[in-house]
Design a protein around this motif. Structure first.
Motif, mmCIF file in Angstrom:
data_model
loop_
_atom_site.group_PDB
_atom_site.id
_atom_site.type_symbol
_atom_site.label_atom_id
_atom_site.label_comp_id
_atom_site.label_asym_id
_atom_site.label_seq_id
_atom_site.Cartn_x
_atom_site.Cartn_y
_atom_site.Cartn_z
ATOM 1 N N GLY A 1 -3.464 10.624 -11.186
ATOM 2 C CA GLY A 1 -2.106 11.111 -11.434
ATOM 3 C C GLY A 1 -1.068 10.208 -10.783
ATOM 4 O O GLY A 1 0.000 9.955 -11.349
ATOM 5 N N GLY A 2 -1.403 9.693 -9.594
ATOM 6 C CA GLY A 2 -0.515 8.751 -8.911
ATOM 7 C C GLY A 2 -0.390 7.448 -9.677
ATOM 8 O O GLY A 2 0.706 6.888 -9.808
ATOM 9 N N LEU A 3 -1.511 6.966 -10.210
ATOM 10 C CA LEU A 3 -1.482 5.738 -11.013
ATOM 11 C C LEU A 3 -0.536 5.883 -12.207
ATOM 12 O O LEU A 3 0.174 4.941 -12.561
ATOM 13 C CB LEU A 3 -2.887 5.401 -11.512
ATOM 14 N N LYS A 4 -0.526 7.052 -12.799
ATOM 15 C CA LYS A 4 0.290 7.279 -13.991
ATOM 16 C C LYS A 4 1.791 7.239 -13.697
ATOM 17 O O LYS A 4 2.600 7.101 -14.617
ATOM 18 C CB LYS A 4 -0.093 8.614 -14.638
ATOM 19 N N LYS A 5 2.150 7.349 -12.416
ATOM 20 C CA LYS A 5 3.573 7.310 -12.045
ATOM 21 C C LYS A 5 4.089 5.892 -11.823
ATOM 22 O O LYS A 5 5.296 5.676 -11.735
ATOM 23 C CB LYS A 5 3.799 8.140 -10.781
ATOM 24 N N LEU A 6 3.173 4.938 -11.726
ATOM 25 C CA LEU A 6 3.584 3.566 -11.387
ATOM 26 C C LEU A 6 4.316 2.873 -12.525
ATOM 27 O O LEU A 6 5.208 2.051 -12.297
ATOM 28 C CB LEU A 6 2.360 2.737 -10.983
ATOM 29 N N ILE A 7 3.949 3.188 -13.759
ATOM 30 C CA ILE A 7 4.504 2.491 -14.914
ATOM 31 C C ILE A 7 6.014 2.663 -14.999
ATOM 32 O O ILE A 7 6.745 1.765 -15.424
ATOM 33 C CB ILE A 7 3.820 2.967 -16.224
ATOM 34 N N ASN A 8 6.516 3.818 -14.544
ATOM 35 C CA ASN A 8 7.959 4.079 -14.605
ATOM 36 C C ASN A 8 8.750 3.183 -13.657
ATOM 37 O O ASN A 8 9.971 3.037 -13.814
ATOM 38 C CB ASN A 8 8.249 5.547 -14.268
ATOM 39 N N HIS A 9 8.045 2.601 -12.684
ATOM 40 C CA HIS A 9 8.694 1.716 -11.713
ATOM 41 C C HIS A 9 8.332 0.251 -11.954
ATOM 42 O O HIS A 9 8.667 -0.611 -11.148
ATOM 43 C CB HIS A 9 8.296 2.128 -10.293
ATOM 44 N N ASN A 10 7.597 -0.006 -13.035
ATOM 45 C CA ASN A 10 7.215 -1.377 -13.393
ATOM 46 C C ASN A 10 6.321 -2.028 -12.337
ATOM 47 O O ASN A 10 6.418 -3.238 -12.082
ATOM 48 C CB ASN A 10 8.467 -2.229 -13.630
ATOM 49 N N TYR A 11 5.453 -1.221 -11.714
ATOM 50 C CA TYR A 11 4.542 -1.742 -10.701
ATOM 51 C C TYR A 11 3.180 -2.089 -11.304
ATOM 52 O O TYR A 11 2.687 -1.382 -12.193
ATOM 53 C CB TYR A 11 4.303 -0.709 -9.596
ATOM 54 N N TRP B 1 0.850 -1.198 0.000
ATOM 55 C CA TRP B 1 0.000 0.000 0.000
ATOM 56 C C TRP B 1 0.880 1.240 0.000
ATOM 57 O O TRP B 1 1.892 1.323 0.717
ATOM 58 C CB TRP B 1 -0.905 0.044 1.224
ATOM 59 N N VAL B 2 0.491 2.194 -0.809
ATOM 60 C CA VAL B 2 1.134 3.505 -0.819
ATOM 61 C C VAL B 2 0.061 4.523 -1.180
ATOM 62 O O VAL B 2 -0.889 4.206 -1.910
ATOM 63 C CB VAL B 2 2.314 3.535 -1.816
ATOM 64 N N ASP B 3 0.181 5.718 -0.631
ATOM 65 C CA ASP B 3 -0.816 6.763 -0.874
ATOM 66 C C ASP B 3 -0.549 7.419 -2.226
ATOM 67 O O ASP B 3 0.386 8.213 -2.368
ATOM 68 C CB ASP B 3 -0.751 7.797 0.251
ATOM 69 N N LEU B 4 -1.374 7.099 -3.201
ATOM 70 C CA LEU B 4 -1.167 7.637 -4.548
ATOM 71 C C LEU B 4 -1.464 9.127 -4.636
ATOM 72 O O LEU B 4 -1.095 9.783 -5.614
ATOM 73 C CB LEU B 4 -2.039 6.877 -5.559
ATOM 74 N N ARG B 5 -2.123 9.674 -3.618
ATOM 75 C CA ARG B 5 -2.431 11.115 -3.636
ATOM 76 C C ARG B 5 -1.398 11.939 -2.860
ATOM 77 O O ARG B 5 -1.540 13.162 -2.756
ATOM 78 C CB ARG B 5 -3.839 11.343 -3.084
ATOM 79 N N ASN B 6 -0.383 11.261 -2.344
ATOM 80 C CA ASN B 6 0.675 11.929 -1.585
ATOM 81 C C ASN B 6 1.486 12.830 -2.512
ATOM 82 O O ASN B 6 1.982 12.375 -3.543
ATOM 83 C CB ASN B 6 1.573 10.852 -0.963
ATOM 84 N N PRO B 7 1.658 14.116 -2.184
ATOM 85 C CA PRO B 7 2.457 14.989 -3.041
ATOM 86 C C PRO B 7 3.911 14.518 -3.165
ATOM 87 O O PRO B 7 4.602 14.872 -4.125
ATOM 88 C CB PRO B 7 2.377 16.361 -2.357
ATOM 89 N N ASN B 8 4.361 13.710 -2.211
ATOM 90 C CA ASN B 8 5.719 13.163 -2.248
ATOM 91 C C ASN B 8 5.727 11.718 -2.755
ATOM 92 O O ASN B 8 6.609 10.933 -2.392
ATOM 93 C CB ASN B 8 6.353 13.218 -0.856
ATOM 94 N N LEU B 9 4.748 11.368 -3.587
ATOM 95 C CA LEU B 9 4.614 9.983 -4.049
ATOM 96 C C LEU B 9 5.878 9.488 -4.753
ATOM 97 O O LEU B 9 6.316 8.365 -4.514
ATOM 98 C CB LEU B 9 3.409 9.856 -4.990
ATOM 99 N N GLU B 10 6.456 10.305 -5.610
ATOM 100 C CA GLU B 10 7.636 9.865 -6.350
ATOM 101 C C GLU B 10 8.769 9.480 -5.396
ATOM 102 O O GLU B 10 9.463 8.472 -5.611
ATOM 103 C CB GLU B 10 8.101 10.960 -7.306
ATOM 104 N N GLU B 11 8.909 10.258 -4.345
ATOM 105 C CA GLU B 11 9.926 9.950 -3.328
ATOM 106 C C GLU B 11 9.636 8.613 -2.651
ATOM 107 O O GLU B 11 10.547 7.792 -2.437
ATOM 108 C CB GLU B 11 9.950 11.068 -2.280
ATOM 109 N N ARG B 12 8.360 8.367 -2.351
ATOM 110 C CA ARG B 12 7.992 7.106 -1.694
ATOM 111 C C ARG B 12 8.198 5.916 -2.642
ATOM 112 O O ARG B 12 8.672 4.861 -2.232
ATOM 113 C CB ARG B 12 6.520 7.128 -1.223
#
Length: 273
Positions: free
Chosen positions: A121-131, A78-89
């Motif tokens: 927007g958080g979902l769209k960041k997952l692909i770069n990490h292969n999640y 679990w990770v908060d996809l709405r966290n402004p620091n999501l990329e860091e997490r």
């Protein structure tokens, strides 16, 4: 063979208040040792451990279990996809290769949450990490889910528990229509899991479950379906082996290659095991 949907927890009556008094069979602790005998009996080599608690502490808990048992082949945390620091997490958690994907209990959320711009927007960041991202919703939330998935066409999604059809009531017309629409997205896979909890726990029939199976296989095809048990939740209805044998009986109609995909190959590909 891989079971793609297993939970572990140290039972807390306050935190785990979703486990009602009717669910006495699962109001206790569950860890990998509790699965070893049944997995050995059924020749299941491992599982995906899926979050049951909405906190990053859950990730640490599941990671600690992987150090104790080689049954766990991957984690959906679990990770908060709405966290402004999501990329860091995400960068932090990417060091832990056991974590293959994420999940939020969307079945407890509103349409506004599912379609929230920050969440998408958080979902769209997952692909770069292969999640991967597991999707947990009730049947009546599928229309919102379809709109959400349409906005993230490149993200690998895995629908948990077949979108929770209302098997108990027998009213599956809308669910069927929505499943067919969702399955048109090639980036969405589906777990054949969790269905005993959606049926009459004590009085379900093989026929009504196989009817659901038919719709899922017709919609997704065997190449996009993953076997899962939803253990220990399955125990509110039947022992693990009953569910496994039910799926195995249905799968007798498939080729050996197709059965291997259903019970392991698709899991290895989806979760990068």
């Amino acid at each position: 063979m891989i079971d793609t949907h297993v939970h572990f927890w140290n039972y807390d009556p306050i935190r785990d208040n979703w486990i009602t008094e009717e669910m006495q069979a699962i109001r206790k602790n569950f860890n990998p040792k509790n699965l070893m005998r049944v997995f050995n009996d059924l020749q299941i080599s491992g599982c995906i451990a899926v979050q049951a608690n909405q906190s990053e502490e859950e990730n640490n808990f599941l990671l600690s279990l992987t150090e104790q048992s080689d049954l766990i082949k991957g984690i959906v945390g679990w990770v908060d996809l709405r966290n402004p620091n999501l990329e860091e997490r995400l960068n932090y958690w990417s060091y832990f290769k056991e974590i293959k994907g994420w999940r939020h209990v969307l079945q407890a959320e509103s349409k506004d949450f599912i379609l929230d711009k920050k969440f998408i927007g958080g979902l769209k960041k997952l692909i770069n990490h292969n999640y991967t991202y597991d999707l947990l919703v009730y049947h009546d939330q599928l229309p919102h889910l379809i709109k959400m998935v349409d906005q993230v066409p490149d993200q690998p999604f895995i629908l948990d528990h077949c979108g929770k059809p209302n098997i108990k009531s027998g009213e599956i017309k809308n669910w069927t229509a929505n499943i067919k629409i969702l399955a048109e997205n090639p980036n969405v896979h589906c777990k054949l899991s969790g269905l005993l909890a959606e049926a009459d726990w004590k009085n379900w029939t093989e026929a009504e479950l196989f009817n659901i199976f038919d719709i899922i296989f017709e919609s997704f095809g065997v190449n996009r379906i993953l076997y899962g048990s939803d253990w220990p939740v399955v125990l509110i209805s039947r022992p693990y082996s009953v569910w496994f044998n039910l799926v195995s009986k249905y799968a007798e109609r498939f080729t050996t290659t197709e059965r291997n995909l259903l019970f392991g190959g698709n899991a290895k590909a989806c979760y990068n095991l």
